[in-house]
Write a protein that holds these residues in place. Structure first.
Motif: not given
Length: 333
Positions: A267-273
């Protein structure tokens, strides 16, 4: 209340390992990771501690047993201690087996005590050379002394360390013996990682690439390598080095694909899985935040059903093929 079903992908692989990036920013500019003049995401696109922890909590409820905090460089995030404190509760309640951190080590001296106090027992530190000039060149300005000082501080604080070394052609061949003696002499494992075609860094990927299956055979001409059952929860396969008694790991996404046993998502820091590091596709979990736990759980499970069977990286005559535009710093490798 009935237990939440385990997280399983479309190929029946159980997902038990979450790599959570807390920032894409880094204080170094390693040649295999990003270009010299990197454009990072805007601060407004980075989730706060509450949202990052909410997402992680949904994974933990679904059976995730290991969380690794990554970046970019996770230790540059100023409110990281607040997130660590949240995970400390999961560790204390037995909901997580371990919380691990990957770092370049530049700020480890200042934060080793904070990590230990939050329940972190193990860190991975990136270190590709013990030559200060070469280190400065690879990282485009980094100071090797800061990393070595951070490693000393972390060991003194009681952290277990694995050094991660990207197997850069023209570098690792001359450094591996010194790195093995340095790591094993201090009780640390060492892992070699093949470079991967992630993002444009301004440097030839094929020129950097060294297949680790061939390099291992070279090592066996002067080191005694015996297969080890040791595992660290990720893709590394380990051998024990007879002359030092320490562990050497090999992470081989190109020369020896390891996707069949994949147990992790990112999961990225922007909330993308991202269900696969080697594919562009991702699912934005932000719309489910604040709606309710069921919506977030459904978004995660829906993404897992479409998790690819394997990445698309491969070696071609003209370069490393199957590459993607996303830089490694987005997900921490």
């Amino acid at each position: 209340m009935s237990p939440v079903p385990a997280l399983v992908d479309g190929f029946g692989r159980r997902v038990t390992y979450l790599r959570l990036s807390v920032t894409d920013r880094c204080d170094l500019r390693c040649t295999y990771c990003m270009p010299e003049h990197m454009a990072f995401a805007a601060a407004r696109d980075r989730l706060g501690v509450d949202d990052l922890y909410t997402i992680a909590g949904a994974f933990i409820a679904g059976g995730i047993r290991k969380v690794r905090l990554t970046g970019g460089e996770p230790l540059v995030r100023k409110d990281l201690p607040a997130l660590l404190e949240r995970f400390a509760g999961n560790l204390q309640r037995g909901e997580l087996d371990e919380l691990v951190v990957s770092t370049n080590g530049s700020r480890l001296a200042q934060l080793a005590g904070t990590l230990v106090g939050s329940g972190v027992r193990r860190v991975n530190v990136s270190l590709d050379t013990l030559d200060p000039g070469q280190y400065r060149e690879i990282t485009r300005g980094g100071a090797l002394a800061d990393v070595l000082g951070g490693i000393d501080a972390a060991l003194a604080a009681g952290l277990k360390i694995r050094l991660n070394t990207v197997a850069l052609r023209g570098v690792v061949e001359g450094q591996i013996d010194a790195l093995l003696r340095y790591a094993h002499g201090r009780g640390m494992a060492l892992a070699l990682i093949e470079t991967m075609p992630l993002g444009d860094t301004g440097v030839s990927r094929l020129g950097q690439y060294l297949p680790l299956d061939a390099f291992r055979r070279q090592l066996e001409t002067r080191w005694t390598l015996t297969a080890s059952p040791a595992r660290s929860g990720g893709p590394a396969s380990y051998v024990e080095v007879g002359e030092t008694g320490g562990l050497l790991g090999f992470i081989t996404p190109l020369s020896c694909n390891f996707c069949a046993a994949c147990n992790r998502v990112r999961v990225g820091s922007d909330g993308r899985l991202y269900t696969c590091m080697g594919h562009e596709g991702s699912v934005d979990l932000r719309p489910a935040l604040g709606v309710g736990g069921a919506a977030l759980d459904a978004a995660i499970r829906g993404a897992l059903r479409h998790k690819p069977e394997r990445h698309g990286f491969r070696v071609a005559a003209t370069g490393l093929a199957g590459g993607i535009g996303r830089h490694m710093s987005v997900l921490g490798g």
